[in-house]
Design a protein around this motif. Structure first.
Motif, PDB file in Angstrom:
ATOM      1  N   LEU A 101       0.811  -1.212   0.000  1.00  0.00           N
ATOM      2  CA  LEU A 101       0.000   0.000   0.000  1.00  0.00           C
ATOM      3  C   LEU A 101       0.845   1.262   0.000  1.00  0.00           C
ATOM      4  N   SER A 102       1.964   1.232   0.714  1.00  0.00           N
ATOM      5  CA  SER A 102       2.758   2.452   0.834  1.00  0.00           C
ATOM      6  C   SER A 102       3.469   2.823  -0.457  1.00  0.00           C
ATOM      7  N   SER A 103       3.626   1.849  -1.357  1.00  0.00           N
ATOM      8  CA  SER A 103       4.353   2.141  -2.589  1.00  0.00           C
ATOM      9  C   SER A 103       3.503   1.942  -3.846  1.00  0.00           C
ATOM     10  N   TYR A 104       2.248   1.510  -3.663  1.00  0.00           N
ATOM     11  CA  TYR A 104       1.398   1.225  -4.818  1.00  0.00           C
ATOM     12  C   TYR A 104       1.105   2.500  -5.607  1.00  0.00           C
ATOM     13  N   ASP A 105       1.268   2.433  -6.905  1.00  0.00           N
ATOM     14  CA  ASP A 105       0.996   3.561  -7.787  1.00  0.00           C
ATOM     15  C   ASP A 105       0.055   3.078  -8.890  1.00  0.00           C
ATOM     16  N   ASN A 134     -10.458  -2.520   8.505  1.00  0.00           N
ATOM     17  CA  ASN A 134      -9.138  -2.199   9.037  1.00  0.00           C
ATOM     18  C   ASN A 134      -8.732  -0.786   8.609  1.00  0.00           C
ATOM     19  N   GLU A 135      -9.471   0.195   9.103  1.00  0.00           N
ATOM     20  CA  GLU A 135      -9.149   1.576   8.770  1.00  0.00           C
ATOM     21  C   GLU A 135      -7.912   2.008   9.568  1.00  0.00           C
ATOM     22  N   PRO A 136      -6.923   2.562   8.920  1.00  0.00           N
ATOM     23  CA  PRO A 136      -5.717   2.958   9.643  1.00  0.00           C
ATOM     24  C   PRO A 136      -5.982   4.113  10.599  1.00  0.00           C
ATOM     25  N   ALA A 508     -12.572  -3.856  -2.592  1.00  0.00           N
ATOM     26  CA  ALA A 508     -11.484  -4.320  -1.727  1.00  0.00           C
ATOM     27  C   ALA A 508     -10.758  -5.492  -2.371  1.00  0.00           C
ATOM     28  N   LYS A 509     -11.523  -6.395  -2.960  1.00  0.00           N
ATOM     29  CA  LYS A 509     -10.913  -7.558  -3.605  1.00  0.00           C
ATOM     30  C   LYS A 509     -10.043  -7.145  -4.790  1.00  0.00           C
ATOM     31  N   ARG A 510     -10.388  -6.059  -5.436  1.00  0.00           N
ATOM     32  CA  ARG A 510      -9.669  -5.633  -6.632  1.00  0.00           C
ATOM     33  C   ARG A 510      -8.494  -4.707  -6.331  1.00  0.00           C
ATOM     34  N   GLY A 511      -8.265  -4.435  -5.069  1.00  0.00           N
ATOM     35  CA  GLY A 511      -7.138  -3.577  -4.732  1.00  0.00           C
ATOM     36  C   GLY A 511      -7.419  -2.108  -4.918  1.00  0.00           C
ATOM     37  N   TYR A 512      -8.702  -1.717  -4.934  1.00  0.00           N
ATOM     38  CA  TYR A 512      -9.061  -0.317  -5.148  1.00  0.00           C
ATOM     39  C   TYR A 512      -8.993   0.519  -3.867  1.00  0.00           C
ATOM     40  N   ILE A 513      -8.877  -0.130  -2.721  1.00  0.00           N
ATOM     41  CA  ILE A 513      -8.892   0.613  -1.461  1.00  0.00           C
ATOM     42  C   ILE A 513      -7.470   0.726  -0.940  1.00  0.00           C
ATOM     43  N   ASN A 514      -6.873   1.873  -1.176  1.00  0.00           N
ATOM     44  CA  ASN A 514      -5.502   2.133  -0.755  1.00  0.00           C
ATOM     45  C   ASN A 514      -5.487   3.411   0.075  1.00  0.00           C
ATOM     46  N   ASP A 515      -5.398   3.247   1.372  1.00  0.00           N
ATOM     47  CA  ASP A 515      -5.491   4.380   2.297  1.00  0.00           C
ATOM     48  C   ASP A 515      -4.291   5.305   2.175  1.00  0.00           C
ATOM     49  N   PHE A 516      -4.527   6.557   2.502  1.00  0.00           N
ATOM     50  CA  PHE A 516      -3.432   7.524   2.552  1.00  0.00           C
ATOM     51  C   PHE A 516      -3.031   7.727   4.003  1.00  0.00           C
ATOM     52  N   ASP A 517      -1.735   7.621   4.274  1.00  0.00           N
ATOM     53  CA  ASP A 517      -1.202   7.811   5.619  1.00  0.00           C
ATOM     54  C   ASP A 517      -0.034   8.785   5.524  1.00  0.00           C
ATOM     55  N   PRO A 518      -0.163   9.977   6.111  1.00  0.00           N
ATOM     56  CA  PRO A 518       0.914  10.977   6.030  1.00  0.00           C
ATOM     57  C   PRO A 518       2.256  10.454   6.521  1.00  0.00           C
ATOM     58  N   ALA A 519       2.219   9.620   7.565  1.00  0.00           N
ATOM     59  CA  ALA A 519       3.478   9.100   8.110  1.00  0.00           C
ATOM     60  C   ALA A 519       4.194   8.238   7.074  1.00  0.00           C
ATOM     61  N   LYS A 520       3.440   7.387   6.367  1.00  0.00           N
ATOM     62  CA  LYS A 520       4.047   6.546   5.342  1.00  0.00           C
ATOM     63  C   LYS A 520       4.483   7.377   4.146  1.00  0.00           C
ATOM     64  N   ALA A 521       3.691   8.390   3.819  1.00  0.00           N
ATOM     65  CA  ALA A 521       4.060   9.258   2.698  1.00  0.00           C
ATOM     66  C   ALA A 521       5.355   9.997   2.999  1.00  0.00           C
ATOM     67  N   LYS A 522       5.515  10.426   4.234  1.00  0.00           N
ATOM     68  CA  LYS A 522       6.735  11.135   4.632  1.00  0.00           C
ATOM     69  C   LYS A 522       7.932  10.187   4.587  1.00  0.00           C
ATOM     70  N   ALA A 523       7.739   8.945   5.071  1.00  0.00           N
ATOM     71  CA  ALA A 523       8.836   7.970   5.064  1.00  0.00           C
ATOM     72  C   ALA A 523       9.242   7.617   3.641  1.00  0.00           C
ATOM     73  N   LYS A 524       8.244   7.523   2.762  1.00  0.00           N
ATOM     74  CA  LYS A 524       8.521   7.203   1.369  1.00  0.00           C
ATOM     75  C   LYS A 524       9.296   8.321   0.690  1.00  0.00           C
ATOM     76  N   ALA A 525       8.942   9.563   1.037  1.00  0.00           N
ATOM     77  CA  ALA A 525       9.619  10.718   0.440  1.00  0.00           C
ATOM     78  C   ALA A 525      11.068  10.784   0.893  1.00  0.00           C
TER      79      ALA A 525
END
Length: 525
Positions: A101-105, A134-136, A508-525
């Protein structure tokens, strides 16, 4: 309720819309005031003739697609333009998308919709339910590229809306939270996040979830529901509420605010660029066309929930509201509502509990059964597609046309090349070619502009939604609608909450639900 099996959608391998064209695919880029022009034959194979001696229910051939006729709509790029570049899918399967999820584009995905749908079958309902629930927990605020701070609670709220019905799209941009920040205080957003999802709940149940009294929780629920942010029904004197999707939901329930300056841009600005793609490749439609009238149905009896006269008969409370599409689309173009086409404006009929909500909230006016019949018959006479919300309760009946309806315009922009077209109707169109006199009435009438007259007579393109409008004007009765086999019909949820849940599970089964998490976005950056 018995669940009906569905057959695998058959899609071409042609790419889908890009991010730049996604809002156009959604049908929000604009409406054409004139009927679309037709392009030349693409050379697709004609349908096979029935085998010798084969018995058919009518003296015709099932012409679901006789050849692929590409529709050129004013203002829409041609099929070799940017709107048909590869859009979604990719080296990641649906399961792998959830693990990354953190790297999915989504822009780098290259799988077709049918491949994603096939891969999704490997995930169980229980696994999909775990994704939905499982909402973050979002604890960090987010600073956009232009320096604005988005409080964590609004990021969590958008992640919640991503899970309801058709969602709001996974793609994130700087304005993704503007609408939520405009409509919810931080306390209200936090309140909303604790409410049960995919369920009707009382003020007492809301209070238990929030850790407050039923009276206090009820006051907040009432306020949110009258602002179009929660649905509200009354059953045997008890009020119930449920969380809303973007559509059908908040968008429609706030239509009395469309003309507020900047409102439409704000609400649509919440959507990710992948919303249009996801909403048209999710295994079930938002609305489905029903026969324009019973006379054009070749079977002895029309299917349940497909006769608009029967739907009217079953409800004591009915209301009508202006067409949302013909209201917000002109506004977004800087024009007045109803200026982009000459079709009737007052066309959206709500039934039963939904009608009561519309009436109480001032977004629709109550009508009698006779007036409702007159309104729907007017739509049929105007050549419009009669569409019903995808529920057994038939909460809403729309009257749509390809020159001004966002849903139909979205399908036109994709030339019908999306999975939901397989699930658009429980009927197929059959044509008696021997009886046909090649008068062209059907082509002139078609609200999707997908019938082309040739030397051999009318040929149907890949945009037919089986509305039956062509049959209403055929002078010799050479066109009829016949019910598809039961195994080929899409599942019909009972009510809007069930529909929200069914669509969310499949997404959900198709992978369409990809939550945004600022902490993960910051770590990825």
């Amino acid at each position: 309720m018995k669940k009906e099996a569905t057959t695998e959608a058959k899609l071409t391998r042609r790419g889908f819309v890009t991010a730049a064209g996604a809002l156009g695919a959604l049908g929000l880029a604009g409406c054409a005031p004139q009927a679309a022009e037709k392009m030349a034959d693409t050379g697709a194979d004609a349908p096979a003739e029935p085998a010798a001696g084969e018995s058919t229910p009518w003296n015709g051939v099932a012409d679901e697609v006789t050849r692929e006729i590409t529709v050129q709509v004013p203002g829409k790029p041609t099929p070799d333009g940017a709107w048909h570049n590869t859009f979604n899918g990719g080296p990641l399967t649906a399961a792998e998308q959830h693990e990354a999820l953190s790297s999915y584009d989504w822009r780098k995905n290259e799988l077709t919709a049918s491949q994603i749908a096939e891969d999704a079958k490997a995930m169980t309902d229980e696994e999909a339910e775990a994704i939905l629930m499982n909402e973050p927990v979002i604890t960090e605020d987010y600073v956009t590229s232009d320096g604005r701070t988005i409080p964590a609670v609004y990021i969590a709220l958008r992640n919640r809306l991503l899970r309801v019905g058709q969602g709001v799209g996974c793609e994130i941009h700087g304005n993704a939270w503007d609408f939520l920040m405009q409509e919810f205080t931080e306390d209200e957003a936090a309140f909303y996040l604790k409410l049960p999802n995919f369920a009707y709940f009382t003020d007492k149940e809301a209070g238990e979830a929030e850790g407050m009294s039923a009276e206090d929780a009820g006051k907040i629920c009432e306020d949110l529901s009258y602002r179009g942010l929660l649905n509200r029904v009354t059953r045997q004197g008890q009020k119930y509420y449920h969380v809303l999707a973007f559509a059908h939901g908040m968008l429609e329930f706030m239509m009395n605010r469309y003309e507020e300056e900047g409102f439409c841009d704000s609400v649509f600005g919440m959507l990710g660029a992948d919303y249009g793609y996801q909403s048209r490749n999710q295994g079930s439609p938002m609305y489905f066309p029903i026969p324009a009238n019973q006379e054009i149905v070749g079977d002895t009896q029309i299917l349940p929930n497909h006769d608009w006269n029967e739907i009217i008969d079953r409800y004591d409370t009915l209301c009508v509201a202006p067409c949302q599409c013909r209201t917000f689309t002109p506004i977004r173009k800087g024009e007045k509502p109803g200026t982009l086409c000459d079709h009737p404006m007052e066309t959206c009929v709500a039934t039963g509990e939904q009608a009561q909500y519309y009436i109480e909230n001032g977004i629709g006016r109550q009508i009698t059964k006779d007036e409702c019949r007159e309104i729907l018959q007017r739509g049929v006479d105007a050549g419009m597609v009669i569409e019903v919300m995808c529920t057994a309760e038939c909460d809403v009946i729309c009257q749509c046309h390809g020159d001004c309806c966002s849903i139909l315009r979205g399908f036109i922009s994709l030339d019908g090349d999306c999975e939901n077209y397989h699930y658009m109707s429980h009927y197929e169109l059959q044509v008696d070619h021997d009886q046909c006199i090649k008068c062209g009435s059907c082509a002139a009438r078609c609200p999707l502009f997908t019938i082309e007259m040739t030397d051999d007579g009318p040929e149907i393109g890949n945009l037919c939604v089986r509305c039956g409008q062509c049959a209403t004007v055929c002078p010799v009765g050479a066109r009829k609608l016949f019910a598809r086999p039961e195994a080929e019909r899409f599942e019909m949820p009972e009510n809007m909450v069930d529909d929200y849940h069914m669509k969310a599970l499949e997404r959900a089964k198709r992978g369409y639900i990809n939550d945004f998490d600022p902490a993960k976005a910051k770590a990825k950056a």
